[in-house]
Design an enzyme around this catalytic site. Structure first.
Site, short mmCIF file in Angstrom:
data_model
loop_
_atom_site.label_atom_id
_atom_site.label_comp_id
_atom_site.label_asym_id
_atom_site.label_seq_id
_atom_site.Cartn_x
_atom_site.Cartn_y
_atom_site.Cartn_z
N CYS A 105 0.83 -1.22 0.00
CA CYS A 105 0.00 0.00 0.00
C CYS A 105 0.86 1.26 0.00
CB CYS A 105 -0.90 0.05 1.24
SG CYS A 105 -1.99 -1.35 1.41
N ASN A 155 12.42 0.06 6.76
CA ASN A 155 13.59 -0.75 7.15
C ASN A 155 13.71 -2.01 6.28
OD1 ASN A 155 11.48 -2.28 8.09
ND2 ASN A 155 12.30 -2.61 10.15
N LEU A 156 12.86 -2.12 5.28
CA LEU A 156 12.85 -3.24 4.32
C LEU A 156 12.61 -4.59 5.00
CD1 LEU A 156 15.79 -2.04 1.99
CD2 LEU A 156 13.39 -1.35 1.98
N ARG A 175 9.85 -6.17 5.33
CA ARG A 175 8.92 -7.02 4.57
C ARG A 175 9.71 -7.87 3.58
NH1 ARG A 175 6.84 -10.28 3.09
NH2 ARG A 175 4.93 -10.67 1.96
N ASP A 190 14.69 1.86 10.92
CA ASP A 190 13.71 1.06 11.67
C ASP A 190 12.99 1.99 12.64
OD1 ASP A 190 12.31 -0.60 13.38
OD2 ASP A 190 13.79 -2.21 13.20
N THR A 201 -7.12 -1.20 10.70
CA THR A 201 -7.86 -2.25 9.99
C THR A 201 -9.30 -2.33 10.48
OG1 THR A 201 -8.11 -4.66 9.85
CG2 THR A 201 -6.76 -3.86 11.63
N SER A 210 -6.78 -11.67 15.94
CA SER A 210 -5.41 -12.20 15.84
C SER A 210 -4.50 -11.23 16.57
CB SER A 210 -4.96 -12.27 14.37
OG SER A 210 -4.73 -10.95 13.87
N TYR A 230 -2.06 -9.68 15.30
CA TYR A 230 -1.94 -8.51 14.41
C TYR A 230 -3.08 -7.53 14.65
CZ TYR A 230 -3.18 -5.90 10.23
OH TYR A 230 -3.60 -4.90 9.38
N HIS A 231 -4.32 -8.04 14.65
CA HIS A 231 -5.46 -7.14 14.85
C HIS A 231 -5.42 -6.52 16.25
CE1 HIS A 231 -7.05 -9.60 11.44
NE2 HIS A 231 -7.39 -8.39 11.04
N LYS A 237 -3.46 -3.43 16.33
CA LYS A 237 -4.17 -2.28 15.74
C LYS A 237 -5.18 -1.72 16.74
CE LYS A 237 -2.33 -2.46 11.59
NZ LYS A 237 -1.73 -1.37 10.85
N ASN A 252 -6.82 -11.41 -3.82
CA ASN A 252 -5.65 -11.57 -4.68
C ASN A 252 -5.22 -13.04 -4.75
OD1 ASN A 252 -5.52 -8.95 -5.45
ND2 ASN A 252 -3.58 -8.47 -4.45
N ARG A 253 -5.36 -13.75 -3.62
CA ARG A 253 -5.01 -15.18 -3.65
C ARG A 253 -5.95 -15.94 -4.60
NH1 ARG A 253 -6.08 -17.96 0.54
NH2 ARG A 253 -6.77 -16.37 2.00
N GLU A 287 -12.61 -18.41 14.69
CA GLU A 287 -13.51 -17.30 14.35
C GLU A 287 -14.92 -17.80 14.15
OE1 GLU A 287 -12.56 -15.56 10.52
OE2 GLU A 287 -12.63 -17.48 9.50
N1 LIG Z 1 -2.75 -5.07 2.63
C1 LIG Z 1 -3.95 -5.08 3.19
O1 LIG Z 1 -4.88 -5.78 2.73
C2 LIG Z 1 -4.23 -4.22 4.39
C3 LIG Z 1 -5.53 -4.21 4.93
C4 LIG Z 1 -5.82 -3.43 6.05
C5 LIG Z 1 -4.81 -2.66 6.62
N2 LIG Z 1 -3.55 -2.69 6.10
C6 LIG Z 1 -2.51 -1.89 6.77
O2 LIG Z 1 -1.83 -1.08 5.85
C7 LIG Z 1 -0.44 -0.99 6.20
C8 LIG Z 1 0.41 -1.39 5.01
O3 LIG Z 1 0.06 -2.70 4.58
P1 LIG Z 1 0.80 -3.37 3.37
O4 LIG Z 1 -0.07 -4.41 2.83
O5 LIG Z 1 1.36 -2.33 2.47
O6 LIG Z 1 2.00 -4.09 4.14
P2 LIG Z 1 3.50 -4.37 3.66
O7 LIG Z 1 4.06 -5.39 4.59
O8 LIG Z 1 3.55 -4.64 2.21
O9 LIG Z 1 4.21 -2.96 3.94
C9 LIG Z 1 4.62 -2.52 5.20
C10 LIG Z 1 5.96 -1.83 5.04
O10 LIG Z 1 6.39 -1.34 6.32
C11 LIG Z 1 7.76 -1.64 6.50
N3 LIG Z 1 8.00 -1.74 7.95
C12 LIG Z 1 7.46 -2.62 8.84
N4 LIG Z 1 7.95 -2.39 10.08
C13 LIG Z 1 8.80 -1.34 9.98
C14 LIG Z 1 9.64 -0.66 10.91
N5 LIG Z 1 9.72 -1.02 12.19
N6 LIG Z 1 10.39 0.38 10.46
C15 LIG Z 1 10.35 0.75 9.14
N7 LIG Z 1 9.60 0.12 8.22
C16 LIG Z 1 8.84 -0.92 8.63
C17 LIG Z 1 7.97 -2.97 5.75
O11 LIG Z 1 9.31 -3.18 5.37
C18 LIG Z 1 7.05 -2.78 4.54
O12 LIG Z 1 7.73 -2.21 3.44
C19 LIG Z 1 -0.25 -1.91 7.41
O13 LIG Z 1 -0.22 -1.16 8.58
C20 LIG Z 1 -1.46 -2.80 7.38
O14 LIG Z 1 -1.82 -3.23 8.65
C21 LIG Z 1 -3.24 -3.45 4.99
#
Ligand SMILES: NC(=O)c1ccc[n+]([C@@H]2O[C@H](COP(=O)([O-])OP(=O)(O)OC[C@H]3O[C@@H](n4cnc5c(N)ncnc54)[C@H](O)[C@@H]3O)[C@@H](O)[C@H]2O)c1
Length: 385
Positions: free
Chosen positions: A12, A32-33, A35, A74, A145, A186, A188-189, A192, A247-248, A330
């Site tokens: 995103c 911080n890369l 992911r 980070d 979320t 979860s 994760y949730h 949030k 997407n899956r 769930e």
């Molecule tokens: N993708 C979805 O369907 C979805 C749905 C609801 C909410 N969100 C929220 O949107 C946000 C982005 O989601 P996404 O799908 O792009 O995830 P993603 O994992 O693709 O991107 C997150 C990015 O944050 C970086 N990151 C994580 N921890 C870090 C840290 N400590 N310091 C610096 N960088 C850090 C990662 O390297 C990654 O590039 C998230 O907070 C997620 O909870 C996503």
């Protein structure tokens, strides 16, 4: 505006950073890369061949007037570096995507639970603390979320973050407003939901300007901006831990792999297209309304029962559907009625799932099907301990 995008190398974040830059804002990506590191840990990778952050930005800066700058940092640990960068950049807005975002990953084992908890809570606390300390009028936009509400409640329209409430105390009735009770499914949730309390606290104590976007499941790959050059292509997670459900399904149908439906498929989930995600970030950043509380918007455009979603894709592709044991704990027969009221008011034009859009996404998956590892498709993480 000067806008810092935390987590701007992610799915995103990348799409949103490019949208903000194309609209004329000065964008600074902090990431911080981690992911990309988790991809290595899980031995999985994006279906699409994403380029390094350095290459992506080099290409974007060649074709776009406004240049993006990248800082590897980070957010959960490097507080001094973060402070000096914020002082140097003097942002108007910070968009915060930088969290561990997979529910299944957060449930793999104690290590991933603890990592998700510490990473997500600390990134938020560090950024909120610095905004309060530096006393700058910085608008924090956080990606939360819809899962904080839980997916298990009434047939009435879901409010955006708050309920009007009557508290019955002995014979007295107090009219008030309360945060929607958190009901995470979860770890994760849960992070949030904890983020929401951090926002309430920092807003109350220090008057911070905060928008929390309760986002639904994001689908799609590319945006107008990522399509401008092959090296700008966005990430596409299809593996059982990070792949999001729509997407899956699309990727599985494209590869003629039976769609993996967990449990009955009666679960209802909220959805939003990646182009609308980028739209919402832009709209939230441009929101000029007064903030006397944490603004919460439900960032979805439609809801689907998962088995109906699978059938929709089956109708187009003739693919098979396979039910698997649900790894989650769930209620599989939930109801969910939700609309993006606040974001529509700000100007959001919802993109709805159409056959044409599904076909476009199928084409992306087919094009990169040679990169798929079929062993990564099945969900492995289990909620049961
Ligand atoms: N993708 C979805 O369907 C979805 C749905 C609801 C909410 N969100 C929220 O949107 C946000 C982005 O989601 P996404 O799908 O792009 O995830 P993603 O994992 O693709 O991107 C997150 C990015 O944050 C970086 N990151 C994580 N921890 C870090 C840290 N400590 N310091 C610096 N960088 C850090 C990662 O390297 C990654 O590039 C998230 O907070 C997620 O909870 C996503």
């Amino acid at each position: 505006m000067r806008i810092i995008v935390l987590g701007g190398d992610g799915f995103c974040g990348w799409a949103s950073a490019l949208r903000l830059s194309r609209k004329g804002h000065d964008v600074y990506i902090f990431d911080n890369l981690s992911r990309r590191k988790i991809d290595k840990e899980l031995n999985a990778s994006s279906l699409t061949p994403i380029k390094s952050i350095y290459q992506r930005i080099k290409v974007w800066n060649k074709i776009n007037k406004k240049k993006i700058k990248f800082y590897k940092i980070d957010i959960s640990k490097e507080i001094l570096k973060l402070e000096s960068l914020i002082k140097k950049i003097r942002p108007d807005t910070i968009v915060h995507f930088a969290e561990q975002r997979s529910a299944p990953y957060s449930m793999i084992n104690l290590k991933t639970r603890n990592y998700t908890l510490s990473n997500n809570i600390l990134t938020n606390n560090n950024i909120l603390y610095l905004i309060a300390k530096l006393k700058r009028n910085i608008h924090l936009i956080h990606l939360g979320t819809m899962g904080v509400y839980g997916y298990d409640f009434s047939k009435f329209l879901l409010p955006e973050g708050y309920y009007k409430a009557k508290l019955f105390i002995k014979k007295n009735i107090i009219n008030t407003k309360i945060l929607h009770p958190a009901n995470p499914g979860s770890i994760y949730h849960l992070t949030k939901a904890q983020d929401e309390l951090l926002f309430q606290f920092y807003q109350k104590m220090y008057g911070l300007k905060i928008t929390d976007l309760h986002q639904g499941v994001v689908w799609g790959t590319n945006t107008k901006e990522t399509l401008l050059h092959p090296d700008l292509i966005n990430r596409y997670d299809y593996d059982g831990d990070y792949g999001t459900v729509l997407n899956r399904f699309i990727m599985q149908a494209a590869l003629n792999y039976p769609l993996t439906l967990h449990g009955s498929g009666n679960q209802v989930r909220p959805f939003i297209n990646i182009n609308n995600t980028a739209d919402c970030i832009l709209l939230a950043a441009q929101n000029k309304k007064k903030f006397n509380e944490v603004k919460i918007f439900n960032q979805l455009t439609e809801t689907f029962r998962l088995k109906n979603l699978a059938k929709k894709i089956q109708k187009l592709t003739n693919c098979k559907i396979m039910h698997h044991k649900n790894p989650r704990i769930e209620n599989e027969n939930n109801t969910l009625v939700a609309k993006p009221m606040g974001l529509i008011e700000l100007g959001l034009k919802p993109i709805k799932l159409s056959d044409n859009l599904i076909k476009n996404e199928l084409a992306v998956s087919k094009r990169y099907s040679f990169r798929a590892d079929l062993n990564k498709i099945r969900a492995k993480s289990q909620w049961r301990i």
